[in-house]
Design an enzyme around this catalytic site. Structure first.
Site, PDB file in Angstrom:
ATOM      1  N   ALA A  16      37.303 -39.032 -25.733  1.00 32.51           N
ATOM      2  CA  ALA A  16      37.251 -37.585 -25.487  1.00 32.51           C
ATOM      3  C   ALA A  16      37.625 -37.255 -24.050  1.00 32.51           C
ATOM      4  O   ALA A  16      37.117 -36.309 -23.469  1.00 32.51           O
ATOM      5  CB  ALA A  16      35.846 -37.070 -25.800  1.00 32.51           C
ATOM      6  N   ARG A  22      47.831 -29.059 -25.447  1.00 30.97           N
ATOM      7  CA  ARG A  22      48.406 -28.189 -26.481  1.00 30.97           C
ATOM      8  C   ARG A  22      47.459 -27.066 -26.900  1.00 30.97           C
ATOM      9  O   ARG A  22      47.860 -26.129 -27.564  1.00 30.97           O
ATOM     10  CB  ARG A  22      48.831 -29.050 -27.690  1.00 30.97           C
ATOM     11  CG  ARG A  22      50.036 -29.938 -27.412  1.00 30.97           C
ATOM     12  CD  ARG A  22      50.233 -31.008 -28.483  1.00 30.97           C
ATOM     13  NE  ARG A  22      49.352 -32.175 -28.291  1.00 30.97           N
ATOM     14  CZ  ARG A  22      49.321 -33.241 -29.073  1.00 30.97           C
ATOM     15  NH1 ARG A  22      50.122 -33.295 -30.136  1.00 30.97           N
ATOM     16  NH2 ARG A  22      48.504 -34.248 -28.827  1.00 30.97           N
ATOM     17  N   GLN A  81      36.859 -42.089 -17.633  1.00 28.92           N
ATOM     18  CA  GLN A  81      38.251 -42.522 -17.490  1.00 28.92           C
ATOM     19  C   GLN A  81      38.882 -41.547 -16.493  1.00 28.92           C
ATOM     20  O   GLN A  81      39.183 -40.409 -16.837  1.00 28.92           O
ATOM     21  CB  GLN A  81      38.979 -42.452 -18.845  1.00 28.92           C
ATOM     22  CG  GLN A  81      40.408 -42.951 -18.787  1.00 28.92           C
ATOM     23  CD  GLN A  81      41.209 -42.578 -20.031  1.00 28.92           C
ATOM     24  OE1 GLN A  81      40.880 -41.609 -20.735  1.00 28.92           O
ATOM     25  NE2 GLN A  81      42.279 -43.304 -20.295  1.00 28.92           N
ATOM     26  N   ASP A 110      38.459 -35.507 -31.469  1.00 30.87           N
ATOM     27  CA  ASP A 110      39.122 -34.274 -31.934  1.00 30.87           C
ATOM     28  C   ASP A 110      39.342 -34.257 -33.446  1.00 30.87           C
ATOM     29  O   ASP A 110      40.237 -33.581 -33.940  1.00 30.87           O
ATOM     30  CB  ASP A 110      40.448 -34.060 -31.181  1.00 30.87           C
ATOM     31  CG  ASP A 110      41.496 -35.134 -31.461  1.00 30.87           C
ATOM     32  OD1 ASP A 110      41.157 -36.168 -32.071  1.00 30.87           O
ATOM     33  OD2 ASP A 110      42.659 -34.936 -31.061  1.00 30.87           O
ATOM     34  N   GLY A 147      50.814 -41.269 -35.616  1.00 24.00           N
ATOM     35  CA  GLY A 147      51.439 -42.582 -35.553  1.00 24.00           C
ATOM     36  C   GLY A 147      51.725 -43.061 -36.968  1.00 24.00           C
ATOM     37  O   GLY A 147      50.883 -42.925 -37.856  1.00 24.00           O
ATOM     38  N   ASN A 385       5.378   6.177 -39.807  1.00 21.90           N
ATOM     39  CA  ASN A 385       6.593   6.812 -40.314  1.00 21.90           C
ATOM     40  C   ASN A 385       7.290   7.483 -39.134  1.00 21.90           C
ATOM     41  O   ASN A 385       6.745   8.408 -38.532  1.00 21.90           O
ATOM     42  CB  ASN A 385       6.227   7.833 -41.396  1.00 21.90           C
ATOM     43  CG  ASN A 385       7.465   8.235 -42.175  1.00 21.90           C
ATOM     44  OD1 ASN A 385       8.540   8.387 -41.601  1.00 21.90           O
ATOM     45  ND2 ASN A 385       7.314   8.404 -43.480  1.00 21.90           N
ATOM     46  N   ASN A 394      13.226   4.487 -22.740  1.00 20.89           N
ATOM     47  CA  ASN A 394      12.560   3.338 -22.126  1.00 20.89           C
ATOM     48  C   ASN A 394      13.110   2.977 -20.757  1.00 20.89           C
ATOM     49  O   ASN A 394      12.555   2.133 -20.081  1.00 20.89           O
ATOM     50  CB  ASN A 394      12.682   2.119 -23.049  1.00 20.89           C
ATOM     51  CG  ASN A 394      14.132   1.734 -23.289  1.00 20.89           C
ATOM     52  OD1 ASN A 394      15.023   2.586 -23.295  1.00 20.89           O
ATOM     53  ND2 ASN A 394      14.383   0.458 -23.472  1.00 20.89           N
ATOM     54  N   ALA A 431       7.722  17.700 -35.043  1.00 21.90           N
ATOM     55  CA  ALA A 431       9.163  17.502 -34.886  1.00 21.90           C
ATOM     56  C   ALA A 431       9.663  18.131 -33.594  1.00 21.90           C
ATOM     57  O   ALA A 431       9.158  19.163 -33.157  1.00 21.90           O
ATOM     58  CB  ALA A 431       9.894  18.105 -36.076  1.00 21.90           C
ATOM     59  N   ARG A 449       7.691  24.548 -27.889  1.00 18.50           N
ATOM     60  CA  ARG A 449       9.017  24.705 -28.486  1.00 18.50           C
ATOM     61  C   ARG A 449       9.711  25.932 -27.910  1.00 18.50           C
ATOM     62  O   ARG A 449       9.045  26.930 -27.649  1.00 18.50           O
ATOM     63  CB  ARG A 449       8.907  24.873 -29.993  1.00 18.50           C
ATOM     64  CG  ARG A 449       8.417  23.602 -30.648  1.00 18.50           C
ATOM     65  CD  ARG A 449       8.187  23.750 -32.107  1.00 18.50           C
ATOM     66  NE  ARG A 449       7.853  22.441 -32.665  1.00 18.50           N
ATOM     67  CZ  ARG A 449       7.649  22.215 -33.943  1.00 18.50           C
ATOM     68  NH1 ARG A 449       7.741  23.202 -34.812  1.00 18.50           N
ATOM     69  NH2 ARG A 449       7.355  21.023 -34.357  1.00 18.50           N
TER      70      ARG A 449
HETATM   71  C1  UD1 Z   1      46.575 -40.442 -31.622  1.00 16.37           C
HETATM   72  C2  UD1 Z   1      47.195 -41.820 -31.946  1.00 16.37           C
HETATM   73  C3  UD1 Z   1      48.018 -41.722 -33.234  1.00 16.37           C
HETATM   74  C4  UD1 Z   1      47.139 -41.198 -34.361  1.00 16.37           C
HETATM   75  C5  UD1 Z   1      46.469 -39.891 -33.962  1.00 16.37           C
HETATM   76  C6  UD1 Z   1      45.442 -39.495 -35.001  1.00 16.37           C
HETATM   77  C7  UD1 Z   1      47.654 -43.049 -29.898  1.00 16.37           C
HETATM   78  C8  UD1 Z   1      48.648 -43.389 -28.860  1.00 16.37           C
HETATM   79  N1  UD1 Z   1      48.041 -42.225 -30.841  1.00 16.37           N
HETATM   80  O1  UD1 Z   1      47.638 -39.534 -31.341  1.00 16.37           O
HETATM   81  O2  UD1 Z   1      48.477 -43.018 -33.585  1.00 16.37           O
HETATM   82  O3  UD1 Z   1      47.940 -41.014 -35.524  1.00 16.37           O
HETATM   83  O4  UD1 Z   1      45.771 -40.026 -32.717  1.00 16.37           O
HETATM   84  O5  UD1 Z   1      44.864 -38.259 -34.693  1.00 16.37           O
HETATM   85  O6  UD1 Z   1      46.553 -43.564 -29.853  1.00 16.37           O
HETATM   86  N2  UD1 Z   1      42.283 -39.749 -25.095  1.00 16.37           N
HETATM   87  C9  UD1 Z   1      41.550 -40.276 -24.059  1.00 16.37           C
HETATM   88  N3  UD1 Z   1      42.196 -40.794 -22.980  1.00 16.37           N
HETATM   89  C10 UD1 Z   1      43.557 -40.825 -22.901  1.00 16.37           C
HETATM   90  C11 UD1 Z   1      44.307 -40.269 -23.973  1.00 16.37           C
HETATM   91  C12 UD1 Z   1      43.634 -39.745 -25.070  1.00 16.37           C
HETATM   92  O7  UD1 Z   1      40.312 -40.284 -24.090  1.00 16.37           O
HETATM   93  O8  UD1 Z   1      44.066 -41.318 -21.879  1.00 16.37           O
HETATM   94  C13 UD1 Z   1      41.563 -39.171 -26.244  1.00 16.37           C
HETATM   95  C14 UD1 Z   1      41.838 -37.699 -26.453  1.00 16.37           C
HETATM   96  O9  UD1 Z   1      40.896 -36.918 -25.749  1.00 16.37           O
HETATM   97  C15 UD1 Z   1      41.691 -37.529 -27.963  1.00 16.37           C
HETATM   98  C16 UD1 Z   1      42.064 -38.894 -28.490  1.00 16.37           C
HETATM   99  O10 UD1 Z   1      41.998 -39.801 -27.420  1.00 16.37           O
HETATM  100  O11 UD1 Z   1      40.374 -37.223 -28.336  1.00 16.37           O
HETATM  101  C17 UD1 Z   1      43.469 -38.929 -29.108  1.00 16.37           C
HETATM  102  O12 UD1 Z   1      44.396 -38.473 -28.149  1.00 16.37           O
HETATM  103  P1  UD1 Z   1      45.557 -37.478 -28.532  1.00 16.37           P
HETATM  104  O13 UD1 Z   1      46.336 -37.175 -27.299  1.00 16.37           O
HETATM  105  O14 UD1 Z   1      45.033 -36.357 -29.321  1.00 16.37           O
HETATM  106  O15 UD1 Z   1      46.447 -38.473 -29.439  1.00 16.37           O
HETATM  107  P2  UD1 Z   1      47.423 -38.089 -30.628  1.00 16.37           P
HETATM  108  O16 UD1 Z   1      48.733 -37.695 -30.055  1.00 16.37           O
HETATM  109  O17 UD1 Z   1      46.782 -37.171 -31.549  1.00 16.37           O
HETATM  110 CA    CA Z   2      44.884 -35.945 -31.602  1.00  9.01          CA
END
Ligand code: UD1
Ligand code: CA
Length: 466
Positions: A16, A22, A81, A110, A147, A385, A394, A431, A449
């Site tokens: 995450a 996008r 990360q 996601d 993928g 009533n 108020n 009233a 009144r």
């Molecule tokens: C990814 C997969 C794809 C798969 C698809 C399914 C890869 C390269 N691609 O593509 O094969 O079909 O999910 O939904 O793995 N994230 C990180 N750190 C990073 C990059 C991404 O934590 O450096 C997390 C994102 O927050 C997300 C998840 O990994 O929750 C997937 O990343 P996203 O960019 O959505 O990958 P997709 O293009 O959907």
């Molecule tokens: Ca994705």
């Protein structure tokens, strides 16, 4: 031990860290809500129900914001990360957090439609086949964005190719990766250390562990999802609304199976956090939001909006009413066109009619406020009533003042109660009164009144040509 692991030998890793460009949003993607619950909370809810040894969540973009918004404390560890160099790189950051377990289940933050049964099945198949890596795949009609699963002439998976790296022929493949993997802990990080980033996006792709594992002669398997919609990922707002529609259909079906009648279900919004009792009828166009609870045998709607509302059994909420953070006890009837604002507490059998607004007030059993009134910062007794057009004044522009009304009080129409003020039990107010002082019990109280005049020689103006 009180907490029993259902999967003591499994750790979950939730990815995450991405921003989710996008989505075009100021907040990280996983904090967008699907039917009232953030995507990350949906996923955590699902993986938690597997009761694994632990859950590692990788955050990066706005990580403090993500951590602050995740629900209750869970069996989880945060992993940072710093730079989002790809899904493989993200998992690699979990090397310390994920220790001595047999398998690691990797899911994305996601994919809110994911169900725990599907994940449990993946783990079971992975173990049955004694695989090193098992990829959860799905067969879909439009594989765009995912993928693709590449297989050799005898059907064995040889790799996963991302859309941006795929040839035209590979793009036609309809079997895609869900992004969900089950991998043996003792090889996962060795494989991740070998990842390169020479691909279209210059990222360390998690899917590349598949060819690396095959190179080492490791057993790599696939498990195919039965319901491909479960893996739908949310990458933009169009996908957010499609996923919400699918989840809504599931939630609606769930409540129907549990004995709730839902009329015109395609027009109703019932968030994931709502609860509804037996034999309740939800009519067209209702919005049931947040922590709203509705008891048994209620009728709501059409077109009522309930936000964080607590509604007891046998309550009727008529058309176009709006209830926010209010409590309604058994047998009460609200609306049509009523508004209950935060802190409104209605006791049993209270009746609130059209164009009545109630805020931060207690209304006791059986009292009626049937038409065109404002009741704010008030304590009202039982069986009162309140006539049409009654206003509790108020607010003096800076402070709120209380109105106290006893039991069995009758307030005539168009009365202004200028707070702070008290009306004792069994009082009657005439009233049109303006009440500024305490009203004693019994008798009739009314303010002076204005005189009534009669002008006998007056003529009503007439329109020309009529
Ligand atoms: C990814 C997969 C794809 C798969 C698809 C399914 C890869 C390269 N691609 O593509 O094969 O079909 O999910 O939904 O793995 N994230 C990180 N750190 C990073 C990059 C991404 O934590 O450096 C997390 C994102 O927050 C997300 C998840 O990994 O929750 C997937 O990343 P996203 O960019 O959505 O990958 P997709 O293009 O959907
Ligand atoms: Ca994705």
């Amino acid at each position: 031990m009180i907490f029993e692991f259902q999967h003591p030998d499994l750790q979950v890793c939730v990815l995450a860290a991405g921003r989710g460009k996008r989505m075009r949003s100021n907040k990280p993607k996983v904090l967008h809500k699907v039917l009232g619950r953030t995507m990350i909370d949906h996923v955590l809810h699902t993986v938690e129900s597997l009761r694994p040894r632990g859950i590692a969540v990788v955050t990066g973009y706005a990580s403090e914001m993500v951590q602050a918004h995740v629900g209750q404390p869970r069996n989880l560890e945060w992993v940072i990360q710093d730079r989002q160099l790809g899904t493989g790189h993200a998992v690699k950051q979990c090397e310390q957090a994920i220790s001595d377990v047999r398998d690691v289940l990797i899911v994305c933050g996601d994919t809110p439609l994911l169900r725990s049964g599907t994940l449990a099945k993946l783990v079971a198949e992975h173990r049955d086949q004694d695989a090193i890596v098992t990829v959860l795949t799905a067969k879909v009609d439009s594989p765009s964005g995912y993928g693709r699963i590449v297989r050799d002439s005898i059907g064995r998976m040889t790799g996963i190719v991302e859309e941006k790296d795929a040839t035209d022929a590979q793009r036609l493949i309809r079997e895609v990766s869900s992004g969900i993997y089950c991998v043996r802990r003792d090889v996962l990080f060795d494989l991740l250390h070998k990842l390169g980033n020479s691909n279209a996006q210059g990222e360390y792709y998690l899917p590349d562990i598949v060819p690396l594992a095959l190179n080492d002669d490791r057993a790599v398997e696939t498990a195919v999802m039965q319901d491909a919609t479960e893996m739908l990922g949310v990458n933009d707002r169009a996908q957010l609304s499609s996923v919400e529609d699918i989840m809504q259909a599931h939630i609606t079906r769930d409540w129907q199976q549990r004995g709730v009648t839902i009329e015109k279900p395609e027009t109703v919004r019932i968030e994931a956090t709502v609860s509804i009792g037996l034999d309740t009828v939800i009519q067209a166009g209702c919005y049931l939001i947040g922590s709203t609870h509705i008891g048994d045998e209620c009728r709501v709607g059409p077109y009522a909006v309930l936000v964080d509302a607590w509604i007891d059994d046998r309550v009727e909420i008529f058309a176009f009413s709006h209830v926010h953070d209010a409590n309604v006890a058994m047998g009460a009837r609200i609306g049509p066109f009523a508004r209950l604002r935060p802190g409104a507490q209605l006791d049993e059998d209270v009746r609130v009619g059209n164009f009545v607004e109630i805020k931060n007030s207690v209304v006791n059993r059986g009292s009626k406020i049937n038409h065109l009134s404002y009741i704010g910062d008030t304590e009202m007794g039982a069986d009162c009533n309140i006539g049409a057009g009654t206003i509790t004044c108020n607010y003096d522009g800076a402070n709120k003042h209380k109105t106290i009304i006893g039991d069995r009080v009758f307030i005539g129409s168009d009365t202004k109660l200028i707070a702070p003020v008290e009306v004792k039990s069994d009082a009657t107010v005439g009233a049109g009164s303006i009440i500024t002082k305490k009203v004693e019990s019994g008798g009739l109280t009314l303010s002076e009144r204005p005189d009534q005049r009669h002008v006998s020689h007056w003529q009503r103006p007439r329109k020309k040509n009529h």
